[in-house]
Enzyme design. Sequence first.
Site, short mmCIF file in Angstrom:
data_model
loop_
_atom_site.label_atom_id
_atom_site.label_comp_id
_atom_site.label_asym_id
_atom_site.label_seq_id
_atom_site.Cartn_x
_atom_site.Cartn_y
_atom_site.Cartn_z
N LYS A 117 0.82 -1.21 0.00
CA LYS A 117 0.00 0.00 0.00
C LYS A 117 0.86 1.27 0.00
O LYS A 117 0.42 2.33 -0.44
CB LYS A 117 -0.93 0.02 1.22
CG LYS A 117 -1.79 -1.23 1.39
CD LYS A 117 -2.87 -1.32 0.34
CE LYS A 117 -3.70 -2.58 0.46
NZ LYS A 117 -4.61 -2.60 1.58
N ASP A 118 2.09 1.17 0.48
CA ASP A 118 2.99 2.33 0.48
C ASP A 118 3.26 2.84 -0.93
O ASP A 118 3.50 4.04 -1.13
CB ASP A 118 4.33 1.99 1.12
CG ASP A 118 4.23 1.77 2.62
OD1 ASP A 118 3.45 2.47 3.27
OD2 ASP A 118 4.93 0.87 3.13
#
Length: 475
Positions: A117-118
């Site tokens: 998700k980063d």
Amino acid sequence: MNYISTRGDKSPKRFCDILLEGLAPDGGLYLPERYPSVDGTTLSRWRDIYHQQGYAELAFEILSLYIDDIPADDLRALCAKTYTAEVFGTGEIVPLRHLENNLWLEALSNGPTLAFKDMAMQLLGNLFEYELARRGEELNILGATSGDTGSAAEYAMRGKKGVRVFMTSPAGRMSPFQQAQMFSLMDDNIFNIAVDGVFDDCQDMVKAVSNDLDFKRQYKIGTVNSINWARLLAQVVYYFAGYFQATETQDQKVSFCVPSGNFGNVCAGHVARMMGLPVAKLVVATNENDVLDEFFKTGVYRVRASADTHETSSPSMDISKASNFERFIFDLLGRDGARVKALFGDALARDGKFDLSQHPAFNDMRLRYGFESGKSTHADRLATIKDSYLRHGMMIDTHTADGVKVALAHTHAGVPMIVLETALPIKFAETIVQATGVEPGRPARFVGIENLPRRVTAMAAEVSAIKQFIAEKCA
């Protein structure tokens, strides 16, 4: 580039408008009016850009096809600020790692919170800060997480000017490491809310607030879940980067296997394929919560009630209402917004399911869009983690293990199969130890994180409760 809603509203919106808005006013999700077409010449040029200039420049090339209301120099600077070796641990940003035969892992979990998700959230944080400063406005981000979205959003937004984050999560259903990552943050603009329910309850609360247009406008509510197009768009980039690493010429194809819960990650692959990326298959890997596997095998999309949503050892996929799935169905049905609204706005609310098994579009779906699917269980997970560790010396997390297990059943000679890694093993240490007998390593900055003080608010799964909480914190 203009954007329209999956539920029929064709009022044109620009990128920066939908960046801050999240859901469309009619309850639909935004998609571009058309997907830019990428030919072999462009692919060749982008291949050289990735290998010679790096991931940030590739990101700029792709994003600039969709974003024309941010000056090119500013967009390039935002990409350069986001995708650095200092933030992601390597200049390649998303290096491929060979597992066996024609099977590869694309490492997406080297960012600040050790999860894929980063890759999008770091860019989203910089885009939000840029656009809010340009407008002189503030934004209250309301999100739901089953594990990794929350921490990625909070780490990306902490300290950002003009931004508050209200993040809901299902109480007790994340791993201890995931909980600690979120709840140990003490930043004044971060608010964690543990909801008595499952992820789908959290997601329903977020959608209900977003659909209350008066409240949404009064409190300037935005989203960071993958219902936000900007986040999904950022994820498109690593499909191209994976392809360029796995192939040498534009004549070659690759397949991707993607651990899936909310359908956002694999939907980005669908967008890349629609643009012209030479993708043979997009394989959706689910855990015991197999609503997506059931659809791709039968044509029936049947959401599960909270009581029927399994608590598993790959908790970030414990989802039975795949919000992003609406975007694919919109494309599948020829972008018929009225039909999509009838399915997602009416049929699901009334019947909890819809059936496309007899629709002509479903019958040629695999050929036209490349989708296949499979399911992995806890026993499969343990066996795959153990096998990967013993035979290849590679420790993988539980969700990536689901992807590897399913990928092995869908490989074809001569076509590289790339499994998208979702997180580092330390985030799910208990299951890793169960499978291997070995405690996974952790970056030094996370040593002892489970013992840090925590700040979190318990809440019932009630829309009125989250509205009151937001109003109080914004007073």
